[in-house]
Write an enzyme that holds these catalytic residues in place. Structure first.
Site, short mmCIF file in Angstrom:
data_model
loop_
_atom_site.label_atom_id
_atom_site.label_comp_id
_atom_site.label_asym_id
_atom_site.label_seq_id
_atom_site.Cartn_x
_atom_site.Cartn_y
_atom_site.Cartn_z
N GLU A 146 0.82 -1.22 0.00
CA GLU A 146 0.00 0.00 0.00
C GLU A 146 0.85 1.27 0.00
O GLU A 146 0.55 2.24 -0.70
CB GLU A 146 -0.93 -0.02 1.22
CG GLU A 146 -1.92 1.13 1.27
CD GLU A 146 -2.96 1.07 0.16
OE1 GLU A 146 -2.81 1.86 -0.79
OE2 GLU A 146 -3.89 0.25 0.22
N VAL A 149 2.41 3.41 -3.29
CA VAL A 149 1.73 4.41 -4.14
C VAL A 149 0.88 5.32 -3.25
O VAL A 149 0.04 4.84 -2.49
CB VAL A 149 0.78 3.74 -5.17
CG1 VAL A 149 0.24 4.77 -6.15
CG2 VAL A 149 1.47 2.61 -5.91
N GLY A 204 12.18 14.71 3.88
CA GLY A 204 12.11 13.24 3.76
C GLY A 204 11.14 12.76 2.70
O GLY A 204 10.73 11.60 2.71
N LYS A 222 4.83 4.06 -9.96
CA LYS A 222 3.55 3.99 -9.24
C LYS A 222 2.40 3.75 -10.21
O LYS A 222 1.46 3.01 -9.91
CB LYS A 222 3.33 5.28 -8.46
CG LYS A 222 4.30 5.44 -7.29
CD LYS A 222 4.27 6.85 -6.75
CE LYS A 222 5.17 7.02 -5.54
NZ LYS A 222 5.36 8.41 -5.16
N GLY A 319 6.29 11.10 3.16
CA GLY A 319 6.60 11.47 4.53
C GLY A 319 6.60 10.26 5.45
O GLY A 319 5.98 9.24 5.16
P1 NAP Z 1 15.75 6.16 3.48
O1 NAP Z 1 15.40 7.24 4.41
O2 NAP Z 1 16.86 6.34 2.53
O3 NAP Z 1 16.02 4.83 4.36
C1 NAP Z 1 16.56 3.66 3.83
C2 NAP Z 1 16.96 2.73 4.96
O4 NAP Z 1 17.38 1.50 4.43
C3 NAP Z 1 18.10 3.28 5.82
O5 NAP Z 1 17.87 2.97 7.17
C4 NAP Z 1 19.34 2.50 5.31
O6 NAP Z 1 20.29 2.25 6.32
C5 NAP Z 1 18.70 1.18 4.90
N1 NAP Z 1 19.40 0.57 3.78
C6 NAP Z 1 19.44 0.97 2.50
N2 NAP Z 1 20.17 0.13 1.74
C7 NAP Z 1 20.60 -0.84 2.58
C8 NAP Z 1 21.41 -2.01 2.41
N3 NAP Z 1 21.91 -2.34 1.23
N4 NAP Z 1 21.64 -2.78 3.50
C9 NAP Z 1 21.13 -2.44 4.70
N5 NAP Z 1 20.34 -1.36 4.92
C10 NAP Z 1 20.11 -0.57 3.88
O7 NAP Z 1 14.49 5.74 2.59
P2 NAP Z 1 12.94 6.04 2.89
O8 NAP Z 1 12.60 7.43 2.48
O9 NAP Z 1 12.59 5.58 4.25
O10 NAP Z 1 12.27 5.08 1.80
C11 NAP Z 1 12.22 3.69 2.00
C12 NAP Z 1 11.33 3.07 0.92
O11 NAP Z 1 10.01 3.60 1.03
C13 NAP Z 1 11.77 3.36 -0.52
O12 NAP Z 1 11.46 2.25 -1.32
C14 NAP Z 1 10.90 4.55 -0.91
O13 NAP Z 1 10.68 4.62 -2.29
C15 NAP Z 1 9.62 4.19 -0.20
N6 NAP Z 1 8.74 5.32 0.10
C16 NAP Z 1 9.26 6.43 0.70
C17 NAP Z 1 8.41 7.46 1.04
C18 NAP Z 1 8.89 8.71 1.71
O14 NAP Z 1 8.10 9.62 1.90
N7 NAP Z 1 10.15 8.79 2.08
C19 NAP Z 1 7.04 7.35 0.76
C20 NAP Z 1 6.55 6.19 0.14
C21 NAP Z 1 7.43 5.17 -0.18
P3 NAP Z 1 21.11 3.45 7.02
O15 NAP Z 1 20.06 4.26 7.75
O16 NAP Z 1 22.06 2.79 7.94
O17 NAP Z 1 21.74 4.23 5.90
N1 HSE Z 2 9.64 10.22 -3.35
C1 HSE Z 2 8.27 9.85 -3.27
C2 HSE Z 2 7.41 11.06 -3.53
C3 HSE Z 2 7.96 9.28 -1.94
O1 HSE Z 2 7.93 12.17 -3.42
O2 HSE Z 2 6.22 10.90 -3.83
C4 HSE Z 2 6.56 8.74 -1.85
O3 HSE Z 2 6.41 7.61 -2.65
#
Ligand code: NAP
Ligand code: HSE
Length: 445
Positions: A146, A149, A204, A222, A319
């Site tokens: 979920e 997207v 973030g 997405k 977020g």
């Molecule tokens: P992020 O802040 O970059 O966090 C990534 C985490 O994964 C970090 O804790 C990192 O460790 C760990 N990591 C990455 N590669 C690794 C590896 N090879 N081995 C071990 N640990 C590893 O990313 P995020 O923003 O939380 O996003 C996570 C996922 O959710 C992504 O697929 C993104 O597209 C999706 N998403 C994000 C958002 C958003 O608003 N940010 C919204 C929807 C979906 P360290 O902390 O030690 O570096």
């Molecule tokens: N980087 C993505 C965005 C995170 O800005 O929409 C949420 O999927």
């Protein structure tokens, strides 16, 4: 210590009322921290809802010593994925690392080890959803996505379950928070593109590599997931025609605003008589359009179903906590399913893969042309475009006495191919037409 399968059997038989469900997190960044914070903030509510405790057993990170946005026992952090993937105590693996590898391999291995998976990783889901659904089925486990997207908006669940009785005929929406945040700050606060992107990163919202956001690829991932969910079509995300917002200037946003339009990055998938027109593109939308008021990191998706009619879902598309909310919702859904020995059904729509996938077909367009301000110029342009079957809906010219002025045309519906041919011919009149400076689709309602 119970093995996952034994635990599931006991839960299914109702023999365990308050067994602790153990979760392994792959990643503790923005979203991973959001999940941990939601578990600690809403512990009582969650326990009451599922009748059991959830324990975060292990968390995979790259750097154990990095400061974290969530409070948790440092001893559960690990840099060894095997501590989670091969851990017999862990029932649900939550992948929140991002990127395709090693995330894809870990998700697959977790399911092969009979663990349910929740992920917010759109790159992996869009690229490998068919294979992952098959792996889940073969191992009798669930995969939920979920959060991949629309951040906190329950889009997948709504399309899959709540609208299961509909034939979905169209989807159009704003499904990238970073670009919507950038466009909003540029248009409302006069912020530069780079400044707004930096803020989106600080908050973030952006991907680790933000070019995926601003070039439109994140939205294409997405859209591929939505197409699988709504239309039962596995479309390679790289085959979706995709344009980002890097060419959108503050001036363009201002010109559009003066004409009563907002500039947005739209993702569109529409069934046009058996052709599925699918693309990601910046577009102008009239201020009266329901998507025009969707600002900052908010996302919205307009869905057209043959029974429900038009429906718009709106909320925070990125977020830590909003996305964490979607991830926690998926985890709770799986636990409920384990307890009820139920399957909630595939997230894939059935029976629509007879649609013919096409890119950008017909549309109405906003064209800004830089011309020499002299008599007869508009005539040259309208005659040339007319020869190619391009009919003009409105023209607006701002002359402040300069030699070169912008003229903005809005066309009626026209095939993109005809438009491109007409504009190519127009470029031959280089004595009066200096530049076709911008072409944007017009999305009306
Ligand atoms: P992020 O802040 O970059 O966090 C990534 C985490 O994964 C970090 O804790 C990192 O460790 C760990 N990591 C990455 N590669 C690794 C590896 N090879 N081995 C071990 N640990 C590893 O990313 P995020 O923003 O939380 O996003 C996570 C996922 O959710 C992504 O697929 C993104 O597209 C999706 N998403 C994000 C958002 C958003 O608003 N940010 C919204 C929807 C979906 P360290 O902390 O030690 O570096
Ligand atoms: N980087 C993505 C965005 C995170 O800005 O929409 C949420 O999927």
């Amino acid at each position: 210590m119970l093995k996952c399968t034994k635990l599931v059997t006991k839960l299914r038989e109702g023999k365990i009322g308050l067994a602790i469900i153990k979760v392994g997190l792959l990643g503790l960044g923005n979203v991973g921290s959001g999940v941990v914070n939601i578990f600690s903030e809403n512990t009582e509510k969650i326990r009451e809802y599922i009748g059991t405790e959830i324990q975060v057993e292990k968390v995979l990170v790259r750097d154990i010593n990095k400061p974290r946005l969530a409070e948790l026992d440092q001893r559960i952090l690990t840099t060894d994925p095997r501590d989670i993937l091969d851990n017999p105590d862990i029932d649900i693996v939550v992948e929140l690392m991002g990127g395709i590898e090693p995330a894809f391999t870990y998700i697959k291995q977790a399911m092969e080890n009979r663990k349910h998976v929740v992920t917010a990783n759109k790159a992996v889901m869009a690229t490998y959803c068919k294979e992952l659904f098959e792996t889940a089925k073969a191992n009798d486990v669930e995969i939920r996505f979920e959060g991949s997207v629309g951040g906190g908006i329950p889009l997948i669940d709504t399309i899959t379950n709540k609208l299961a009785g509909n034939r979905i005929d169209g989807l159009v929406g704003i499904i990238n928070g970073t670009t919507n945040y950038i466009l909003t700050r540029m248009s409302r606060d006069g912020m530069s593109f780079d400044e707004a992107l930096k803020k989106a990163q600080e908050k973030g919202y952006a991907e680790a590599d933000p070019s995926s956001d601003i070039e439109g690829q994140d939205a294409a991932y997405k859209l591929a997931i939505l197409a699988a969910t709504a239309f039962g079509l596995y479309i390679n995300p790289n085959d979706i025609p995709c344009e980002g917002i890097t060419k959108i200037t503050e001036a363009e946003i201002r010109y559009a605003a003066e004409l009563g339009y907002a500039v947005k990055l739209l993702a569109t998938a529409k069934n046009k008589g058996g052709d599925l027109e699918i693309h990601v593109h910046p577009a102008i939308i009239p201020d009266s359009h329901p998507l025009a008021g969707v600002n900052n990191e908010f996302n919205a998706l307009l869905i057209e179903g043959n029974a429900v009619g038009e429906l718009m879902l709106y909320g925070k598309g990125a977020g830590s906590l909003p996305t964490g909310s979607a991830v926690v919702g998926d985890i709770l859904d799986i636990i409920r399913m384990m307890r009820q020995s139920a399957k909630t059904g595939s997230s894939l729509a059935a029976g629509r893969n007879n649609l013919n996938v096409v890119g950008e077909d017909t549309g109405s367009y906003y064209i800004r042309i830089t011309v020499v301000d002299k008599p007869g110029v508009l005539g040259v342009i309208t005659t040339t475009l007319g020869k190619h079957g391009i009919s003009i809906a409105s023209v607006s010219q701002r002359s402040l006495g300069e030699r070169l002025v912008p003229v903005i045309f809005i066309t009626h519906e026209v095939e993109r191919e005809k438009l491109d041919k007409g504009l190519a011919e127009l470029r031959n009149y280089s004595d009066v037409v200096k530049e076709v400076a911008c072409i944007l689709r017009v999305e009306s309602y």
